[in-house]
Motif scaffolding. Structure first.
Motif, PDB file in Angstrom:
ATOM      1  N   UNK A   1      38.922  42.614  26.365  1.00  0.00           N
ATOM      2  CA  UNK A   1      37.880  43.500  26.733  1.00  0.00           C
ATOM      3  C   UNK A   1      36.883  43.066  27.747  1.00  0.00           C
ATOM      4  N   UNK A   2      36.983  43.988  28.785  1.00  0.00           N
ATOM      5  CA  UNK A   2      36.639  44.031  30.331  1.00  0.00           C
ATOM      6  C   UNK A   2      34.935  44.654  30.239  1.00  0.00           C
ATOM      7  N   UNK A   3      33.669  44.163  30.488  1.00  0.00           N
ATOM      8  CA  UNK A   3      32.784  45.190  30.237  1.00  0.00           C
ATOM      9  C   UNK A   3      32.221  45.434  31.703  1.00  0.00           C
ATOM     10  N   UNK A   4      32.055  46.847  32.323  1.00  0.00           N
ATOM     11  CA  UNK A   4      31.498  47.082  34.062  1.00  0.00           C
ATOM     12  C   UNK A   4      30.005  47.135  33.443  1.00  0.00           C
ATOM     13  N   UNK A   5      29.261  48.190  34.613  1.00  0.00           N
ATOM     14  CA  UNK A   5      28.098  48.440  34.546  1.00  0.00           C
ATOM     15  C   UNK A   5      28.054  49.488  33.287  1.00  0.00           C
ATOM     16  N   UNK A   6      28.940  50.479  33.224  1.00  0.00           N
ATOM     17  CA  UNK A   6      29.355  51.842  32.377  1.00  0.00           C
ATOM     18  C   UNK A   6      29.449  51.738  30.925  1.00  0.00           C
ATOM     19  N   UNK A   7      30.982  51.048  30.917  1.00  0.00           N
ATOM     20  CA  UNK A   7      31.985  50.809  30.155  1.00  0.00           C
ATOM     21  C   UNK A   7      32.001  49.669  29.646  1.00  0.00           C
ATOM     22  N   UNK A   8      32.681  49.691  28.685  1.00  0.00           N
ATOM     23  CA  UNK A   8      34.128  49.527  27.891  1.00  0.00           C
ATOM     24  C   UNK A   8      34.820  48.810  27.933  1.00  0.00           C
ATOM     25  N   UNK A   9      35.898  48.380  28.876  1.00  0.00           N
ATOM     26  CA  UNK A   9      37.246  48.808  29.139  1.00  0.00           C
ATOM     27  C   UNK A   9      38.191  48.378  28.018  1.00  0.00           C
ATOM     28  N   UNK A  10      39.014  48.808  27.544  1.00  0.00           N
ATOM     29  CA  UNK A  10      39.992  47.494  25.931  1.00  0.00           C
ATOM     30  C   UNK A  10      41.641  47.520  27.020  1.00  0.00           C
ATOM     31  N   UNK A  11      42.271  46.711  27.599  1.00  0.00           N
ATOM     32  CA  UNK A  11      43.271  46.619  27.795  1.00  0.00           C
ATOM     33  C   UNK A  11      44.638  45.622  27.697  1.00  0.00           C
ATOM     34  N   UNK A  12      45.443  46.487  27.974  1.00  0.00           N
ATOM     35  CA  UNK A  12      46.349  45.480  27.482  1.00  0.00           C
ATOM     36  C   UNK A  12      46.794  44.592  27.765  1.00  0.00           C
ATOM     37  N   UNK A  13      47.116  43.153  27.425  1.00  0.00           N
ATOM     38  CA  UNK A  13      47.588  41.992  28.151  1.00  0.00           C
ATOM     39  C   UNK A  13      48.899  41.804  28.049  1.00  0.00           C
ATOM     40  N   UNK A  14      49.732  42.267  26.997  1.00  0.00           N
ATOM     41  CA  UNK A  14      51.000  41.907  27.246  1.00  0.00           C
ATOM     42  C   UNK A  14      51.803  43.347  26.483  1.00  0.00           C
ATOM     43  N   UNK A  15      52.611  42.845  26.712  1.00  0.00           N
ATOM     44  CA  UNK A  15      53.568  44.573  26.266  1.00  0.00           C
ATOM     45  C   UNK A  15      53.360  44.676  24.484  1.00  0.00           C
ATOM     46  N   UNK A  16      53.523  45.985  24.400  1.00  0.00           N
ATOM     47  CA  UNK A  16      53.024  46.492  22.972  1.00  0.00           C
ATOM     48  C   UNK A  16      54.117  47.529  22.791  1.00  0.00           C
ATOM     49  N   UNK A  17      55.023  46.802  21.825  1.00  0.00           N
ATOM     50  CA  UNK A  17      55.602  47.759  21.207  1.00  0.00           C
ATOM     51  C   UNK A  17      55.691  49.079  20.746  1.00  0.00           C
TER      52      UNK A  17
END
Length: 429
Positions: A216-232
């Motif tokens: 999870x990364x938090x920017x000024x306006x939102x929280x973003x969840x991004x994949x850090x590994x391949x997900x089948x």
């Protein structure tokens, strides 16, 4: 950590009453209303998850792809709740050791607010009355199953702190604002449940947990969840708990990883146990006094403390500097200690043969190995059962499956710790 979470979780309505017949549909509708962006490659579901509600990949996901983004205004916190202004004005009076009082008051208020904007989110919560953290186990069961692991002591501290925080800060605040907090949320038990929920789920918006698959990364306006590994495709998506031993997982989250899946598992040797082991080797009162002098010196150097512990992992000593210094000071000849103390510990160069890596332990000085071994033996005496008893339970699947869920979880905690301690015994023999 393992690549699959093992936690049992139970979803259901909060505070009783009839459950929403389709809470996922209500939640997804709410997501659209608040501007929560959900990737079309994922789905919120109870199907294909470890337990309860989770997020499952509809299609394969690559590292760096967005899973979801939550606008800051949709994040439930003391700043966004409907009494955020009051909590900010009273911030000074709400300070506590945990730092969670404003957030917990926000939760208490929103839970009983009939028109809370977060009601669809609450519908996906696990049933608060069925949380499996050891703080909700009967004290006798907690001590019987987890004796020696460090969990009962940690829980007792938690319960004392929660009780003190509730009666000294939280309850007076709610009673001062009866129009904002109904009598049904003025409950120490509910407060304990919310503390456990915040510990376990505060960085998640979906009931998820376990391994390092997203970030999870938090920017000024939102929280973003991004994949850090391949997900089948078809796999559940988990949020990391970080590098945590099983005793920490069960203490904070109410589940463990079965042996040998948790590669971050550790065993603790209490610092005072090493002192006790060293005292066993003293014969005269003068020797005892000198040993206490050495201990006090280590305290001055901030290498040891009355409540501290040396942390041993499967492949490394996580507190290598502290344990090395302790063995060195407690084992060095008296004259050498006098000189060492006069220099206040300075000028002492660490030698390679004194390295406390797991592989180098057999090469340590005999006096160091003996003290470490004696300390391990004393630590093993704090458990109610021995390693063979644990091995017998784990190797007999028929017997193991008849154990209660708590008994199984506690067994995994004890067994993992004892395996590390017995490895030390072998290395110091």
């Amino acid at each position: 950590m393992a690549t699959q979470a093992k936690r049992r979780r139970v979803a259901g309505p909060v505070g009783g009453g009839d459950a929403d017949p389709d809470p996922v549909a209500g939640f997804l509708s709410w997501c659209g209303q608040v501007g929560l962006e959900l990737s079309p490659k994922v789905a919120v579901s109870r199907q294909g998850t470890v337990a309860g509600y989770g997020m499952v990949a509809r299609e394969s996901v690559q590292p760096g792809e967005l899973l979801f983004a939550v606008p800051r205004a949709a994040l439930l916190s003391q700043h966004t709740c409907s009494i955020g202004g009051l909590l900010e004005r009273e911030r000074g009076a709400l300070q506590s050791q945990s730092g969670w009082v404003p957030l917990l008051l926000a939760l208490l208020h929103e839970l009983q607010a009939p028109a809370s904007p977060w009601s669809p989110y609450f519908a996906l919560w696990p049933e608060l009355g069925r949380l499996e953290h050891p703080m909700f186990w009967p004290e006798e069961e907690r001590r019987r199953l987890l004796q020696g692991t460090g969990v009962p002591e940690a829980v007792e501290k938690d319960l004392a702190n929660i009780r003190s925080e509730y009666y000294s800060i939280v309850l007076p605040f709610m009673e001062a604002h009866p129009d904002l907090f109904s009598p049904r949320v003025r409950s120490l038990e509910l407060y304990r449940q919310l503390v456990a929920l915040v510990m376990a789920y505060s960085i998640c918006f979906f009931v998820c947990g376990g391994v390092d698959l997203n970030l999870h990364t938090i920017s000024e306006n939102c929280l973003r969840m991004v994949a850090t590994q391949p997900i089948p495709k078809g796999h559940e998506i988990f949020n990391t708990y970080g590098q945590m031993a099983n005793w920490q997982l069960i203490h904070m989250y109410g589940f463990v990883e079965p042996y040998p899946d948790n590669t971050d598992d550790t065993a603790d040797i209490q610092m005072v146990t090493v002192r006790e082991a060293a005292l066993q080797g003293t014969k005269a009162e003068a020797e005892r006094l000198l040993l206490y002098e050495r201990w006090d010196f280590l305290c001055k150097l901030e290498m040891v403390g009355e409540e501290g512990a040396f942390v041993i992992g499967r492949e490394e000593v996580l507190t290598e500097e502290e344990l090395t210094s302790t063995l060195k000071v407690l084992c060095m000849p008296a004259e050498e200690f006098r000189e060492f103390k006069e220099k206040d510990g300075w000028g002492d160069n660490k030698r390679e043969e004194d390295s406390l890596t797991i592989t180098n332990i057999p090469n340590l000085k005999a006096s160091w190995k003996q003290l470490l071994r004696d300390s391990v033996l004393l630590t093993l005496q704090t458990y109610a059962t021995d390693l063979k008893s644990e091995q017998d339970l784990l190797s007999n699947k028929e017997v193991y499956t008849k154990l209660s869920w708590r008994e199984q979880q506690a067994l995994q905690v004890r067994y993992g710790q004892k395996m590390i301690l017995h490895q030390l015994l072998e290395l110091t023999s």
